[in-house]
Each structure stands twice: as C-alpha cells, then as structure tokens.
Enzyme design. Sequence first.
Site, PDB file in Angstrom:
ATOM      1  CD  GLU A   1      -1.881  -3.746   8.973  1.00 49.28           C
ATOM      2  OE1 GLU A   1      -1.582  -2.524   8.990  1.00 49.28           O
ATOM      3  OE2 GLU A   1      -2.518  -4.438   7.955  1.00 49.28           O
TER       4      GLU A   1
ATOM      5  CG  HIS B   1      -1.919  -1.093   1.050  1.00 49.60           C
ATOM      6  ND1 HIS B   1      -2.263  -1.854   2.427  1.00 49.60           N
ATOM      7  CD2 HIS B   1      -2.683  -1.473   0.185  1.00 49.60           C
ATOM      8  CE1 HIS B   1      -3.192  -2.732   2.055  1.00 49.60           C
ATOM      9  NE2 HIS B   1      -3.311  -2.585   0.666  1.00 49.60           N
TER      10      HIS B   1
ATOM     11  CD  GLU C   1      -0.183   0.240   4.470  1.00 50.15           C
ATOM     12  OE1 GLU C   1      -1.613   0.464   4.275  1.00 50.15           O
ATOM     13  OE2 GLU C   1       0.152  -0.641   4.530  1.00 50.15           O
TER      14      GLU C   1
ATOM     15  CG  HIS D   1       0.795  -4.053   5.110  1.00 44.42           C
ATOM     16  ND1 HIS D   1      -0.083  -3.415   3.898  1.00 44.42           N
ATOM     17  CD2 HIS D   1       1.427  -4.922   4.532  1.00 44.42           C
ATOM     18  CE1 HIS D   1       0.022  -4.220   2.902  1.00 44.42           C
ATOM     19  NE2 HIS D   1       0.745  -5.332   3.386  1.00 44.42           N
TER      20      HIS D   1
HETATM   21 ZN   LIG Z   1      -1.411  -1.901   4.198  1.00 43.11          ZN
END
Ligand SMILES: [Zn+2]
Length: 352
Positions: free
Chosen positions: A224, A56, A59, A160
């Site tokens: 994350e 993404h 990020e 991420h």
């Molecule tokens: Zn992500």
Amino acid sequence: MIADWLDLTLEGHASARGMGRIPSGRYEIVAPGVLEIYPDHSGPRAHPVVISAGIHGNETAPIELLGELVAGLESGRLMAGAPLLLILGNLPAIRSGERFTTTNLNRLFRRADADGNAAHSDCPADDEPARARQLMAAVDTFYARFPPTESTRRLHYDMHTAIRGSLYPRFAVVPYSEGAAISSTQWSHLSAAGLQAVLHQHQHSWTFSHYSRHYHDADAFTLELGQVHPFGENDMVALAPMSQLLAALAMGIEAPHAAPERMAYFKVEIELMRRSTDFRLCFNDDVANFTTFTPGTVVAEDGEAGPCTVGDTPLSVVFPNARVEIGARAALLLAACEPPQLALASDRTSFE
Ligand SMILES: [Zn+2]
C-alpha cells in the site's frame, strides 16, 4: 516501443501480443497488459520478479511507478538484469478510473477446487473472474521457468494505494502461508524503499500476492503506497525510494538496505466480520488506518455477534468498512509484534 505499451494498453489500442528488443534484452507481450522482459545478461542478484499494478483500477501511483520502470528499460537508462513479469491488472477499471467494474478482482486469485469448480464460479461470468484466470495463468507460466534455487527466490510485489488516510501511509501486507518464511533481506529492502509498517495476515485471503506466496512460495507482498489520487496528482517524490527498489530488482543488482526496525510490525488479532443487518462500527467513518484503540474500547456492535471489545492488548484497525455484505470482513484488528529478525534472535536465545 514498450514505453508506448502502457499508454496504448490504457487507451485500449495495444495489440494483445507482440515481441521485440530493448537495449539490454528482449520483451514479449503475452496478453493485454501483461509484459515479460528477459535480460541478455543476468545481474549478480537476479531473481524472477512479478510486479503488478492496477489490480484496483483507480489506484494510479503504482501504474506511474510501472511506467517509469518500463521507460527506463526501454531508454537504456536501466540495464535489464533479471526476468520480469509486469502486469497492469484490471484494464477496464483503470480506463474508467474505478476500483472495479463488477467485483473486486483482488479476491479472485484462487485455483479451481477439487470438484473442478472455480471458487468464484458464482460470480457473473464477466471481466474480473476471467481476468483473474488469465493473470494466474501468466504467473504460473512465468514462475515455471524459474524454480527457486539456493541463491534465487521468486518475488512478487503487488502495488496498491489505499482509499483512506493512514498513520503509516506506506505499508506492506504479508499474505498468510504455511510455506517458506519470507527471506530476511526483504525487510531491509522494504525499509529502504520507504515502507513504514508491515502487517502479517493470519489466514488465507485470495489476493494476487497471496496467490504467488501460497502456490509458488514467492516472497510476495501487497504494498500500500499512500492514498488514492488521480493520474498526475500522486506524490512521486515520496515514492522515489520504491522506484529505486523496483529498478534494482529489474537490473538484478543488490537493492538498498535500511534497518528493518525502522518499520512497525503488526499481526492480525481479530478479523471482524459483519454477522447481521444490525451492525455498526463504533468509531468515525474517516478514521485513519492503524488508529489504535485502548483495552476496553467497544469497536463494533452486531445484532447477532454482540459487541466486539478490545481485550488486554491495544488493537489497531485497518481497512474498516461497515457497509460490507453480511458474512464479509468489516475490519482487521491488529496487535503490534516484533520485527521478524528480532523474533528469530529471541527464539535462538530461548534454546540456548
Ligand atoms: Zn488496492
């Protein structure tokens, strides 16, 4: 030169291919934003490792972690000791600071089905589907060189940051697989790296980490690592233990350990789908990931599926989004579960 690789790639100036030396090994750029590193000498705990960031585009903290790692290897501060495949995921989206350009790259990591049609062939034929195919091919080629052995596992950390706040700012998502269980040492490494929670998926979802786990039996995770911020505004101090884990993997040495029980463990209980236009989540838009709802709480109402009510077990929500298209996932509802080792220990007891 590879310390420039990241900047040049992000500026759009990097050559698509190239090779050369670092103090402790050699590198090869095999595609834009795709860098392989091979050590002259393997460390005592060398596993083939895929480390990806920027799947993404907005990020940025993971991209900074990747930059630190590459700079350390280039300067000789870190001695390469394991084969590495380093990936910057969605280059156009990273350059524009967007999550994606046309579609979410992290749903496209699925091989062509039996008819020879890619599962995502209905997407417009532009950047993200083509990039997913390129990254899958890079992973296939890399892992093909390193079949798992008694002492080595394929690894993939896809890093991420999350859009919303979280009661556990740093957590690992474990993709579903019918294959081999994750190596138990991973939990203590993730705990030492500052991860606070672990979420086990209950079915296939075609993310990048799932690709490595499903097709290559890798110990693979979506990590994350806090909340989305622009470059330069990330809290890299909180991520220093994660940086140490990446450095240990790159050097092929034993990574730091901490008690796995320090992390909270969850499994997906309900995948909440949007079934109709008349759909709403019954909590505030800005609710943090892992917010827990008590039994009897109505968490969603759907014109077709009716209300979704929490049963006897409290459920925690992650990744809620009421504005998804019809038929797509609007949230995951999780139940707390035991750490993997403890579950294993109690299994054993029950057979004795
Ligand atoms: Zn992500």
